[in-house]
Design a protein around this motif. Structure first.
Motif, PDB file in Angstrom:
ATOM      1  N   THR A 121       0.850  -1.189   0.000  1.00 39.24           N
ATOM      2  CA  THR A 121       0.000   0.000   0.000  1.00 39.24           C
ATOM      3  C   THR A 121       0.889   1.244   0.000  1.00 39.24           C
ATOM      4  OG1 THR A 121      -1.782  -1.098   1.207  1.00 39.24           O
ATOM      5  CG2 THR A 121      -1.755   1.312   1.259  1.00 39.24           C
ATOM      6  N   PRO A 122       0.848   2.047  -1.076  1.00 34.56           N
ATOM      7  CA  PRO A 122       1.607   3.300  -1.094  1.00 34.56           C
ATOM      8  C   PRO A 122       0.877   4.366  -0.265  1.00 34.56           C
ATOM      9  CG  PRO A 122       1.196   2.445  -3.319  1.00 34.56           C
ATOM     10  CD  PRO A 122       0.266   1.739  -2.392  1.00 34.56           C
ATOM     11  N   VAL A 123       1.592   4.939   0.686  1.00 34.68           N
ATOM     12  CA  VAL A 123       1.053   5.971   1.570  1.00 34.68           C
ATOM     13  C   VAL A 123       1.623   7.315   1.129  1.00 34.68           C
ATOM     14  CG1 VAL A 123       0.892   6.782   3.965  1.00 34.68           C
ATOM     15  CG2 VAL A 123       0.935   4.308   3.471  1.00 34.68           C
ATOM     16  N   ILE A 124       0.750   8.241   0.785  1.00 35.68           N
ATOM     17  CA  ILE A 124       1.193   9.574   0.352  1.00 35.68           C
ATOM     18  C   ILE A 124       1.199  10.494   1.565  1.00 35.68           C
ATOM     19  CG2 ILE A 124       0.859  11.435  -1.306  1.00 35.68           C
ATOM     20  CD1 ILE A 124       1.213   8.639  -2.572  1.00 35.68           C
ATOM     21  N   GLY A 125       2.336  11.107   1.847  1.00 35.52           N
ATOM     22  CA  GLY A 125       2.435  11.961   3.023  1.00 35.52           C
ATOM     23  C   GLY A 125       3.218  13.229   2.744  1.00 35.52           C
ATOM     24  N   PHE A 126       2.818  14.304   3.389  1.00 36.43           N
ATOM     25  CA  PHE A 126       3.527  15.581   3.273  1.00 36.43           C
ATOM     26  C   PHE A 126       4.403  15.776   4.501  1.00 36.43           C
ATOM     27  CE2 PHE A 126       3.591  20.240   4.184  1.00 36.43           C
ATOM     28  CZ  PHE A 126       4.428  20.602   3.139  1.00 36.43           C
ATOM     29  N   VAL A 127       5.678  16.070   4.272  1.00 37.03           N
ATOM     30  CA  VAL A 127       6.622  16.309   5.369  1.00 37.03           C
ATOM     31  C   VAL A 127       6.463  17.757   5.824  1.00 37.03           C
ATOM     32  CG1 VAL A 127       9.033  16.241   6.082  1.00 37.03           C
ATOM     33  CG2 VAL A 127       8.181  14.566   4.425  1.00 37.03           C
ATOM     34  N   LYS A 128       5.911  17.924   7.027  1.00 39.34           N
ATOM     35  CA  LYS A 128       5.490  19.247   7.508  1.00 39.34           C
ATOM     36  C   LYS A 128       6.644  20.148   7.919  1.00 39.34           C
ATOM     37  CE  LYS A 128       2.897  17.210  10.561  1.00 39.34           C
ATOM     38  NZ  LYS A 128       1.941  16.970  11.681  1.00 39.34           N
ATOM     39  N   LYS A 129       7.768  19.573   8.290  1.00 37.74           N
ATOM     40  CA  LYS A 129       8.901  20.400   8.714  1.00 37.74           C
ATOM     41  C   LYS A 129      10.199  19.707   8.344  1.00 37.74           C
ATOM     42  CE  LYS A 129       8.489  18.639  13.456  1.00 37.74           C
ATOM     43  NZ  LYS A 129       8.312  19.015  14.872  1.00 37.74           N
ATOM     44  N   PRO A 130      11.282  20.475   8.241  1.00 40.29           N
ATOM     45  CA  PRO A 130      12.560  19.886   7.842  1.00 40.29           C
ATOM     46  C   PRO A 130      13.024  18.816   8.833  1.00 40.29           C
ATOM     47  CG  PRO A 130      12.625  22.282   7.715  1.00 40.29           C
ATOM     48  CD  PRO A 130      11.359  21.922   8.432  1.00 40.29           C
ATOM     49  N   PHE A 131      13.775  17.855   8.326  1.00 39.30           N
ATOM     50  CA  PHE A 131      14.362  16.835   9.194  1.00 39.30           C
ATOM     51  C   PHE A 131      15.732  16.469   8.636  1.00 39.30           C
ATOM     52  CE2 PHE A 131      12.658  14.398   5.743  1.00 39.30           C
ATOM     53  CZ  PHE A 131      13.404  13.225   5.671  1.00 39.30           C
ATOM     54  N   ASN A 132      16.547  15.858   9.452  1.00 40.72           N
ATOM     55  CA  ASN A 132      17.872  15.445   9.008  1.00 40.72           C
ATOM     56  C   ASN A 132      17.773  14.075   8.339  1.00 40.72           C
ATOM     57  OD1 ASN A 132      19.257  17.708  10.046  1.00 40.72           O
ATOM     58  ND2 ASN A 132      19.277  16.801  12.092  1.00 40.72           N
ATOM     59  N   ILE A 133      18.081  14.035   7.048  1.00 44.26           N
ATOM     60  CA  ILE A 133      18.046  12.768   6.322  1.00 44.26           C
ATOM     61  C   ILE A 133      19.211  11.899   6.774  1.00 44.26           C
ATOM     62  CG2 ILE A 133      18.240  11.695   4.056  1.00 44.26           C
ATOM     63  CD1 ILE A 133      16.865  14.142   2.866  1.00 44.26           C
ATOM     64  N   LEU A 134      18.883  10.709   7.271  1.00 42.43           N
ATOM     65  CA  LEU A 134      19.881   9.774   7.765  1.00 42.43           C
ATOM     66  C   LEU A 134      19.684   8.412   7.092  1.00 42.43           C
ATOM     67  CD1 LEU A 134      19.601  10.648  11.576  1.00 42.43           C
ATOM     68  CD2 LEU A 134      21.418  11.381  10.001  1.00 42.43           C
ATOM     69  N   PRO A 135      20.328   8.195   5.952  1.00 41.53           N
ATOM     70  CA  PRO A 135      20.182   6.901   5.284  1.00 41.53           C
ATOM     71  C   PRO A 135      20.674   5.763   6.179  1.00 41.53           C
ATOM     72  CG  PRO A 135      21.260   8.511   3.849  1.00 41.53           C
ATOM     73  CD  PRO A 135      21.218   9.098   5.220  1.00 41.53           C
TER      74      PRO A 135
END
Length: 198
Positions: A121-135
């Motif tokens: 199931t693909p979940v579409i979401g909006f990222v409301k505030k910046p975050f630190n991308i940590l792969p």
């Protein structure tokens, strides 16, 4: 921006037909009684200087399954997950460091069946505030952004083929710069374009 998000929310609320890795391969005979495992993937929309973008990952080349492929963050639903949405949010946190509380869920696409027997199931979401991308080391080589306008334009999709398990398999591709987005990821994105065009 908010107008676009509201449009997505309304479109995603409509009941649609699920997709699969076999849509372009109608001659494929699927085994009777096959069991599909539930999974959730997150399509994280972020606001960029030139509009809305979608975050995607490039899977580690060291992985046993789908090495080096472009994918959504996500994975199978675990016993501790309330539903596939919770699974998608948890996996996104683990894979790219996206805190669940930063995501405004806009809706879901109809489930997608993969050749690996997942009911995704693909979940579409909006990222409301910046975050630190940590792969996540060992699983994600890269996290990158693609303009959403590019991915939601059906004219950017092409159908290609390759031999798989002795048969020719056809699949969608939506190239972007150096990134070869294909297979299940491209098919789910293509399903999104179909829903918003209605």
């Amino acid at each position: 921006m908010r107008e676009s998000l509201d449009h997505f929310r309304i479109a995603l609320a409509q009941t649609g037909v699920g997709s699969s890795d076999f849509d372009l391969n109608p001659d494929t005979v699927l085994p009777a009684g096959r069991v599909l495992r539930p999974a959730g993937v997150l399509a994280p929309i972020v606001e960029g200087p030139d509009g809305l973008n979608l975050l995607l990952t490039k899977r580690s080349a060291a992985l046993k399954h789908h090495p080096g492929q472009i994918a959504f963050p996500g994975g199978k639903q675990d016993e501790g997950d309330v539903d596939v949405i919770a699974a998608a949010l948890r996996e996104a946190h683990e894979e790219i460091g996206l805190p669940p509380e930063c995501v405004e869920v806009l809706g879901t696409l109809p489930p997608h069946e993969t050749v690996t027997s997942f009911h995704v199931t693909p979940v579409i979401g909006f990222v409301k505030k910046p975050f630190n991308i940590l792969p996540e080391p060992g699983e994600v080589d890269e996290v990158f952004a693609v303009p959403l306008d590019h991915l939601l334009n059906p004219e950017n999709y092409v159908i290609q083929s390759r031999r798989w398990r002795g048969q020719m398999r056809h699949y969608f591709v939506v190239p972007y710069g150096p990134y070869y987005i294909w297979g299940a990821t491209a098919r789910m994105l293509r399903a999104w374009t179909e829903i918003i065009q209605k």
